[in-house]
Design an enzyme around this catalytic site. Structure first.
Site, PDB file in Angstrom:
ATOM      1  N   LYS A  66       0.731  -1.223  -0.073  1.00 26.87           N
ATOM      2  CA  LYS A  66       0.051  -0.101   0.108  1.00 26.87           C
ATOM      3  C   LYS A  66       0.973   1.137  -0.016  1.00 26.87           C
ATOM      4  O   LYS A  66       1.883   1.181   0.689  1.00 26.87           O
ATOM      5  CB  LYS A  66      -0.902  -0.073   1.345  1.00 26.87           C
ATOM      6  CG  LYS A  66      -1.758   1.156   1.290  1.00 26.87           C
ATOM      7  CD  LYS A  66      -2.907   0.968   2.477  1.00 26.87           C
ATOM      8  CE  LYS A  66      -3.824   2.027   2.683  1.00 26.87           C
ATOM      9  NZ  LYS A  66      -4.772   1.986   3.769  1.00 26.87           N
TER      10      LYS A  66
ATOM     11  N   SER B  93      -9.860   2.167   2.896  1.00 28.16           N
ATOM     12  CA  SER B  93      -8.902   2.903   2.146  1.00 28.16           C
ATOM     13  C   SER B  93      -8.063   2.147   1.316  1.00 28.16           C
ATOM     14  O   SER B  93      -7.693   2.645   0.206  1.00 28.16           O
ATOM     15  CB  SER B  93      -8.128   3.894   2.963  1.00 28.16           C
ATOM     16  OG  SER B  93      -7.241   3.362   3.750  1.00 28.16           O
TER      17      SER B  93
ATOM     18  N   SER C  36     -10.439  -0.420   6.742  1.00 30.68           N
ATOM     19  CA  SER C  36      -9.780   0.261   5.598  1.00 30.68           C
ATOM     20  C   SER C  36      -9.000  -1.139   5.215  1.00 30.68           C
ATOM     21  O   SER C  36      -8.616  -1.138   3.823  1.00 30.68           O
ATOM     22  CB  SER C  36      -8.685   1.213   5.707  1.00 30.68           C
ATOM     23  OG  SER C  36      -9.359   2.297   5.772  1.00 30.68           O
TER      24      SER C  36
END
Lengths: 96, 486
Positions: B78, B153, B177
């Site tokens: 990420k 997210s 998330s």
């Protein structure tokens, strides 16, 4: 509670954010909605509840020995700065 | 044999037995990323050269017989984790040109284990969002239906795993998330206990809630990665010095006698009947395996979202004050004075949702409001934590849905922030209480995947992973791949 445009201008100033007129209008409406939403908490009687400062019980902030552990890597670290001179960060003149 | 549909254990076995090399494996996933990223927009930065260099090192280690299970396994990070020498943006204009000068501990540990970095995944800007639509680099598309969001997210990480562009990807979870995008893309994802995985080098949003975790097709895959990512790190002052079990060795498939707490409040109110039915069907799988369902209640769970939207913006406003346009990050053109430099750099560098949360937090922490909001929220947080603790006296794990709905269409949730915030209604509680929680795929509604959420007491990642594994031994939802990506 309803926020005024002036309130939001003040919040934006405190947060050091420039906002356009359009952004100010949207922010005034959405911050008012968010505050109304979180205001649900005020209905709860929280008397006697210890505010939770850490998600794990009995954890305390750890301290490390006060010794130098970092080596000098300022060239690498400052490579992301937009304006430098003699390894100093440049900003607009603060003192006349 | 499709290399991209093999599990981590199968990939490891193939590498050890020289059925394919780490370089061949890397090339396969590099090609998939290049072929599909144009549509999915799941990666912000692809790192093919780095991947081939990592793979060459892995091949050399394997040839010397030195490799471990993860040596040569490709993965995506990420773009919230700092990667030394590689652009790290947090999906924000503020960090568009930022090249991290060091590795996050998560990155360092996974690299030391011999993994191969494929790229940095798209996400909501500074991890603030539940649809991946707040990214400066544009939304990620859901591989199951590219007109829909992947959740957020960690939407890019979810999409690369769902489309099998990477076998596994890291994520972070502040209010759901990892779990919500895992649910919306039909994969597994675990947010461990607060403090389990180091936050060093993970760009901060809300420090008392943020926790790194992992996303992969199966619980077994997650276990293999999590046991390497986890552990004490003196560079993170909230890292916990508790031994890390070998999660992958504890995946006993038996749930005989396991007490599964069905949280009443998760099934009340707005939960769609079809979604509830999927979760109930998943629970029946456990009952058939000998688990016992227990009705439990956390009466104030409904206050978790408003509590979160005090604590998280407050911490966000403080954390994001570091972006001042001076030392790194976006700087405006021609500032007329220092105040103008700060305000315009931040005003231009941050997107709408990030500015909204910074302002919310700034207001809530300002003089005269601190007690009414922040202190009160910390008290409610205590209450919710106690309710979880009480539920765990009756049950070994708690269950519920992960998300109120399947993936929604792009652009569907308009300008009302509250609608978006309520996507995390089932996931936020675990963050407030610092509990480990996981989402695993449990079926489809109109062709779109949904997740079952498992929540455990602190440091019971082994139990959660084993419970998820037991379900995945009896079902094959986690093996489903969207038709375009088989």
């Amino acid at each position: 509670m309803s926020l005024t445009r002036r309130d939001v201008e003040n919040i934006a100033h405190l947060a050091r954010l420039s906002l356009s007129d359009a952004e100010l209008s949207v922010a005034t409406a959405s911050l008012t909605a968010i505050l109304a939403f979180v205001d649900q908490l005020s209905a709860l009687d929280a008397t006697g509840l210890e505010p939770m400062a850490h998600p794990l019980p009995d954890q305390v902030q750890r301290l490390r020995p006060d010794v130098v552990t970092e080596t000098d890597q300022h060239v690498k670290y400052q490579a992301n700065a937009s304006q430098l001179e003699a390894a100093l960060y440049l900003v607009p003149k603060v003192i006349e | 044999m499709s290399l991209h549909t093999l599990s981590i254990a199968e990939l490891a076995s193939g590498l050890q037995q020289k059925q394919f090399s780490a370089t061949e494996l890397a090339r396969h996933f590099i090609a998939r990323g290049e072929a599909h990223n144009g549509l999915l927009n799941a990666y912000i930065t692809l790192t093919p050269e780095r991947a081939l260099a990592d793979a060459a090192l892995a091949d050399a280690r394997l040839a010397r017989g030195e490799g471990g299970v993860l040596t040569g396994i490709p993965l995506a990070q990420k773009d919230i984790f700092c990667t030394d020498g590689i652009r790290t943006t947090c999906a924000s204009r503020m960090l568009d040109g930022f090249v991290a000068p060091y590795d996050a501990t998560v990155v360092e540990r996974l690299a030391a284990a011999g993994t191969v970095l494929l790229g940095k995944t798209n996400m909501d800007e500074f991890a603030m969002g539940s649809s991946n639509e707040t990214s400066y680099y544009g939304p990620v598309r859901n591989p199951w239906d590219t007109a829909r969001v992947p959740g957020g997210s960690s939407g890019g990480s979810a999409a690369v795993v769902a489309a099998r562009l990477a076998p596994v990807a890291t994520g972070t979870d502040t209010g759901g998330s990892i779990r919500q995008p895992a649910a919306l893309t039909g994969i597994s994802g675990i947010k461990p206990t607060y403090g389990r995985v180091s936050r060093y080098g993970m760009i901060a949003f809300a420090s008392s809630l943020d926790q790194a975790g992992i996303m992969a097709p199966s619980a077994e895959d997650c276990a293999l990665l999590l046991e390497v990512m986890s552990g004490f790190d003196p560079r993170d002052s909230t890292s916990v010095d508790v031994p890390v079990p070998a999660y992958s060795k504890q995946l006993t498939p038996s749930v005989q006698g396991l007490r599964i707490g069905v949280v009443r409040e998760f099934f009340e109110g707005g939960l769609d009947a079809a979604n509830a039915a999927l979760v109930k069907a998943a629970l029946q799988v456990y009952v058939d395996q000998g688990a016992v369902l227990v009705d439990v209640s956390c009466p104030n769970m409904g206050l978790s979202v408003p509590t979160y939207y005090v604590v998280a913006p407050a911490e966000c406003s403080s954390n994001l004050s570091r972006f001042d346009g001076v030392r790194f990050g976006h700087r405006c053109e021609q500032p007329k004075d220092l105040m103008d430099l700060y305000k315009r750099s931040r005003g231009e560098g941050f997107g709408a949702e990030v500015k909204r949360r910074i302002m919310t937090g700034t207001y809530l922490l300002s003089a005269g409001y601190y007690d009414a909001y922040y202190l009160k929220a910390q008290q409610v947080r205590q209450l919710i934590s106690r309710e979880f603790a009480a539920a765990f006296t009756q049950a070994d794990v708690l269950v519920g849905p992960t998300s109120p709905t399947p993936a929604f269409p792009l652009g569907n949730q308009g300008d009302d922030p509250i609608t978006m915030y309520l996507n995390d209604i089932y996931t936020i509680g675990a963050n407030l209480a610092g509990l480990p929680a996981m989402s695993i795929p449990c079926g489809f509604l109109q062709g779109l995947p949904l997740g079952l959420q498992l929540i455990g007491p602190h440091f019971t990642e082994s139990r959660l992973l084993a419970t998820a594994h037991a379900y995945q031994q009896a079902t094959d939802w986690h093996r489903r791949v969207p038709a375009a990506y088989v």
